[in-house]
Design an enzyme around this catalytic site. Structure first.
Site, PDB file in Angstrom:
ATOM      1  CB  SER A  31      -0.990  -0.129   1.223  1.00 44.81           C
ATOM      2  OG  SER A  31      -0.238  -0.010   2.515  1.00 44.81           O
ATOM      3  CB  THR A 165      -0.635   5.698   4.998  1.00 41.71           C
ATOM      4  OG1 THR A 165      -1.686   5.842   4.434  1.00 41.71           O
ATOM      5  CG2 THR A 165       0.047   7.033   4.514  1.00 41.71           C
ATOM      6  CB  THR A 183      -0.334   6.041   0.795  1.00 41.90           C
ATOM      7  OG1 THR A 183      -1.128   5.004   0.857  1.00 41.90           O
ATOM      8  CG2 THR A 183      -1.109   7.673   0.580  1.00 41.90           C
ATOM      9  NE  ARG A 193      -8.946   8.164  -1.765  1.00 43.28           N
ATOM     10  CZ  ARG A 193      -8.303   7.618  -0.876  1.00 43.28           C
ATOM     11  NH1 ARG A 193      -6.921   7.655  -1.388  1.00 43.28           N
ATOM     12  NH2 ARG A 193      -8.752   7.590   0.166  1.00 43.28           N
ATOM     13  CB  THR A 216      -2.642   4.496   8.466  1.00 40.66           C
ATOM     14  OG1 THR A 216      -2.753   3.885   7.435  1.00 40.66           O
ATOM     15  CG2 THR A 216      -2.998   3.845   9.858  1.00 40.66           C
ATOM     16  N   GLY A 217      -5.579   4.714   7.287  1.00 39.57           N
ATOM     17  CA  GLY A 217      -6.882   4.150   7.231  1.00 39.57           C
ATOM     18  C   GLY A 217      -7.650   4.739   6.203  1.00 39.57           C
TER      19      GLY A 217
END
Length: 305
Positions: A31, A165, A183, A193, A216-217
């Site tokens: 990622s 990330t 990321t 995006r 992160t997430g």
């Protein structure tokens, strides 16, 4: 890597750049860096930011194409421009002018992730209220003639194992703070995006008078709350880093109880903590710490709230 840079006399910004850059090379978790999280057209694009807590300068790039070292390009935005954030094709042109080579970010792995997704009728994806029905078929999508909005569940679309990330907070010996993120974004994202990672105050934030934080997430939800900025402000008011992180997570929970995310926090004295939102399959958050008190980099774990 970041810790070694500090020990060899590098600056806090050097440490953040090299540490996040190492993850880009290693393709951490699939990622970060090239060859992961292909968008809807199968391309991998990168987001990154770096922040100097002494000057409050930020350098960031988003939707960066065909250049592997996103955090390195972000650093050049601070050093060679008066801007904060460069995006898309233009960010890539800037990178080339700064000496970064054009390279293909696609790999066999990212191609196979993409083709598997196409074979699953493009599920999951990030569209809503469009025709054809995005929960059953691939696009191209468009607005329906008659619009009937249905409430969307704000559950994170992406699997817990394909999300991360690299976020980093570095506190120097004199209390100087720097932070950064890198990321390749949400897998199968709509092209163009941009998530929370390259946004100052969302992906990370650093202020040498208070501390630093990184998130992160599920960036689409988290960026709406500027969690890293908020965490640093809580620490400025004297809140302990763990509690600061928890308060930020609780705040997002009110609006998106099922969101996937975590925040790390460190203050200028070197205290640190983290917090995460508890959802099925994600009940603990792991993060790494290096400090003079530890003989080697150590993995820490917190239970999600």
């Amino acid at each position: 890597t970041a810790w070694r840079v500090l020990q060899l006399g590098g600056s806090e910004l050097d440490a953040v750049e090299r540490g996040c850059g190492q993850c880009e090379i290693d393709q951490c978790d699939g990622s970060v860096g090239y060859g992961g999280s292909p968008d809807e057209s199968g391309e991998t694009t990168l987001d990154a930011m770096i922040m100097d807590g002494n000057t409050m300068e930020v350098g960031a790039v988003a939707d960066l194409r065909r250049v592997k070292n996103a955090i390195g390009v972000a650093r050049k935005v601070i050093e060679y421009t008066k801007h904060t954030l460069l995006v898309g094709e233009s960010a890539s042109l800037f990178a080339v002018r700064m000496g970064f080579p054009y390279e293909d970010l696609t790999t066999q792995n990212s191609l196979s992730v993409y083709s598997k997704w196409l074979n699953q009728s493009c599920q999951p994806n990030y569209w809503k209220n469009v025709v054809p029905d995005s929960s059953k078929s691939c696009g191209p999508y468009k607005r329906p003639e008659k619009v009937t909005y249905k409430e969307e569940e704000t559950t994170s679309q992406r699997s817990v194992h394909n999300h991360d990330t690299i976020g980093m907070v570095v506190i120097g010996a004199s209390g100087t703070v720097a932070s950064g993120t890198s990321t390749n974004g949400a897998v199968h994202k709509i092209p163009g995006r941009v998530g929370d990672s390259p946004i100052a105050g969302a992906g990370s934030y650093a202020d040498s008078t208070a501390g630093g934080a990184a998130a992160t997430g599920d960036g689409d939800i988290m960026m709406r709350f500027l969690p890293s900025y908020q965490a640093v402000e809580y620490m400025r008011m004297g809140t302990d880093p763990t509690a600061a992180c928890q308060k930020v997570i609780s705040r997002i929970q009110k609006y998106a109880p099922k969101f996937f995310g975590a925040v790390i926090c460190a203050n200028t004295t070197g205290s640190y903590g983290a917090a995460c939102n508890k959802i099925p399959g994600f009940t603990q958050f792991h993060f790494m710490v290096s400090s003079p008190l530890l003989s080697q980099p150590t993995e820490q774990v917190v239970d999600c709230i």
